[in-house]
Design a protein around this motif. Structure first.
Motif, PDB file in Angstrom:
ATOM      1  N   ARG A 231       0.809  -1.222   0.000  1.00 30.11           N
ATOM      2  CA  ARG A 231       0.000   0.000   0.000  1.00 30.11           C
ATOM      3  C   ARG A 231       0.843   1.273   0.000  1.00 30.11           C
ATOM      4  O   ARG A 231       0.513   2.241  -0.677  1.00 30.11           O
ATOM      5  CB  ARG A 231      -0.925   0.007   1.210  1.00 30.11           C
ATOM      6  N   GLU A 232       1.902   1.284   0.802  1.00 25.55           N
ATOM      7  CA  GLU A 232       2.669   2.525   0.928  1.00 25.55           C
ATOM      8  C   GLU A 232       3.277   2.966  -0.402  1.00 25.55           C
ATOM      9  O   GLU A 232       3.586   4.144  -0.592  1.00 25.55           O
ATOM     10  CB  GLU A 232       3.759   2.392   1.993  1.00 25.55           C
TER      11      GLU A 232
ATOM     12  N   PHE B 248       1.743   3.171  -3.110  1.00 30.75           N
ATOM     13  CA  PHE B 248       0.724   3.820  -3.927  1.00 30.75           C
ATOM     14  C   PHE B 248       0.316   5.179  -3.367  1.00 30.75           C
ATOM     15  O   PHE B 248      -0.640   5.783  -3.823  1.00 30.75           O
ATOM     16  CB  PHE B 248      -0.514   2.921  -4.031  1.00 30.75           C
ATOM     17  N   ALA B 249       1.056   5.679  -2.392  1.00 32.78           N
ATOM     18  CA  ALA B 249       0.704   6.952  -1.786  1.00 32.78           C
ATOM     19  C   ALA B 249       0.842   8.105  -2.776  1.00 32.78           C
ATOM     20  O   ALA B 249       0.092   9.070  -2.727  1.00 32.78           O
ATOM     21  CB  ALA B 249       1.573   7.204  -0.557  1.00 32.78           C
TER      22      ALA B 249
ATOM     23  N   SER C 251       0.824   9.310  -6.782  1.00 37.24           N
ATOM     24  CA  SER C 251       0.338   8.844  -8.082  1.00 37.24           C
ATOM     25  C   SER C 251       1.411   8.861  -9.160  1.00 37.24           C
ATOM     26  O   SER C 251       1.229   8.257 -10.221  1.00 37.24           O
ATOM     27  CB  SER C 251      -0.849   9.694  -8.539  1.00 37.24           C
TER      28      SER C 251
ATOM     29  N   ALA D 260       2.553   3.150  -8.327  1.00 37.64           N
ATOM     30  CA  ALA D 260       1.364   3.644  -9.025  1.00 37.64           C
ATOM     31  C   ALA D 260       1.497   3.591 -10.548  1.00 37.64           C
ATOM     32  O   ALA D 260       0.582   3.133 -11.238  1.00 37.64           O
ATOM     33  CB  ALA D 260       1.020   5.051  -8.553  1.00 37.64           C
TER      34      ALA D 260
ATOM     35  N   PRO E  76      -3.692  -6.015  -1.393  1.00 45.31           N
ATOM     36  CA  PRO E  76      -2.725  -5.319  -0.544  1.00 45.31           C
ATOM     37  C   PRO E  76      -2.136  -6.241   0.513  1.00 45.31           C
ATOM     38  O   PRO E  76      -2.819  -7.121   1.046  1.00 45.31           O
ATOM     39  CB  PRO E  76      -3.550  -4.203   0.097  1.00 45.31           C
TER      40      PRO E  76
ATOM     41  N   ARG F  34      -5.656   4.027  -8.461  1.00 43.09           N
ATOM     42  CA  ARG F  34      -4.625   4.223  -7.433  1.00 43.09           C
ATOM     43  C   ARG F  34      -5.277   4.379  -6.054  1.00 43.09           C
ATOM     44  O   ARG F  34      -4.840   3.778  -5.071  1.00 43.09           O
ATOM     45  CB  ARG F  34      -3.786   5.460  -7.755  1.00 43.09           C
ATOM     46  N   SER F  35      -6.352   5.161  -5.993  1.00 40.05           N
ATOM     47  CA  SER F  35      -7.030   5.374  -4.718  1.00 40.05           C
ATOM     48  C   SER F  35      -7.640   4.086  -4.190  1.00 40.05           C
ATOM     49  O   SER F  35      -7.568   3.793  -2.991  1.00 40.05           O
ATOM     50  CB  SER F  35      -8.124   6.441  -4.877  1.00 40.05           C
TER      51      SER F  35
ATOM     52  N   HIS G 236      -4.901   1.764  -2.975  1.00 38.36           N
ATOM     53  CA  HIS G 236      -4.227   2.328  -1.806  1.00 38.36           C
ATOM     54  C   HIS G 236      -5.102   2.291  -0.557  1.00 38.36           C
ATOM     55  O   HIS G 236      -4.599   2.126   0.560  1.00 38.36           O
ATOM     56  CB  HIS G 236      -3.820   3.773  -2.104  1.00 38.36           C
ATOM     57  N   GLU G 237      -6.441   2.416  -0.722  1.00 35.49           N
ATOM     58  CA  GLU G 237      -7.296   2.632   0.439  1.00 35.49           C
ATOM     59  C   GLU G 237      -8.391   1.590   0.659  1.00 35.49           C
ATOM     60  O   GLU G 237      -8.964   1.533   1.755  1.00 35.49           O
ATOM     61  CB  GLU G 237      -7.960   4.015   0.335  1.00 35.49           C
TER      62      GLU G 237
END
Length: 228
Positions: A55-56, A58-59, A61, A66, A84, A213-214, A217-218
């Motif tokens: 995950r980190e 993809f912080a 973009s 990413a 993830p 990406r969001s 990541h989330e």
């Protein structure tokens, strides 16, 4: 014979979360699992490709993983599932959520989502995000409630019409249709907390890349991108 291969889009070995998810998916499909540490040029007749991601990375973009995700989605010839690494040990929920644009639905994404729900014996949550017409901003005294209700009813009908062929094809899959006044990204991130998998169709462009990406990541569950 089909395979459900597991690959990593980072230089590291696949995470335990991705390995567990792919193993469960292979078992559900009754298919063998092929594990690879570097994505090969050809996955043969793979049912899907499962990528482990950090995950980190993809912080941002424009840096880290990413751009690799965007490139993988752009050239995908089969569904890609991004798992993830921090989902290891998270309970596997049953339900599947799919994002659908009722005006331009992705048939392959809808079909994939219905099939994922069918093999799990679960329901399918279909999410259509919409926004108020641009003309609404010009109304001097705000939006009348009856106008908003009319617009929402139109969105509900569009979604129902778009899903009808798949509901007839998969009558055994319970379907919850949800029309929400949010962006697609906001809606799918919100509903990912109660899903085993979020499914979206492959689309191109800067905005869609940012959405992917969001989500990766989330989102609180794996995310599948299905080519059109």
């Amino acid at each position: 014979m089909e395979h459900v291969p597991l690959a990593s889009i980072t230089a590291s070995a696949p995470s335990q979360a991705a390995a567990d998810w792919a193993s469960d998916e292979a078992r559900l499909h009754g298919l063998p699992l092929r594990v690879v540490h570097e994505p090969p040029q050809d996955f043969g007749e793979a049912r899907m490709v499962v990528h482990s991601v950090r995950r980190e990375e993809f912080a941002n973009s424009r840096t880290g993983a990413a751009p690799l995700l965007t490139a993988a989605v752009e050239r995908a010839a089969r569904p890609l599932v991004f798992v993830p690494d921090d989902l290891s040990g998270v309970p596997h929920l049953a339900g599947v959520t799919v994002g659908v644009d009722a005006r331009a639905p992705s048939g392959t994404a809808i079909d994939f989502a219905f099939e994922c729900a069918r093999i799990r014996g679960s329901g399918l949550h279909v999410v259509h995000a919409w926004s108020l017409p641009a003309s609404a901003a010009d109304l001097p005294f705000g939006i009348p409630e009856e106008d908003r209700a009319t617009w929402e009813d139109q969105e509900v009908q569009q979604l129902a019409d778009a899903l009808r062929p798949w509901r007839e094809k998969h009558p055994q899959v319970p379907v919850l249709e949800d029309v929400v006044l949010l962006t697609q990204t906001q809606a799918l991130l919100h509903f990912s907390a109660g899903a085993a998998l979020v499914v979206v169709g492959q689309q191109h462009g800067a905005d869609r890349g940012e959405m992917m990406r969001s989500l990766v990541h989330e989102a609180a569950c794996p995310v599948a991108v299905v080519p059109s």
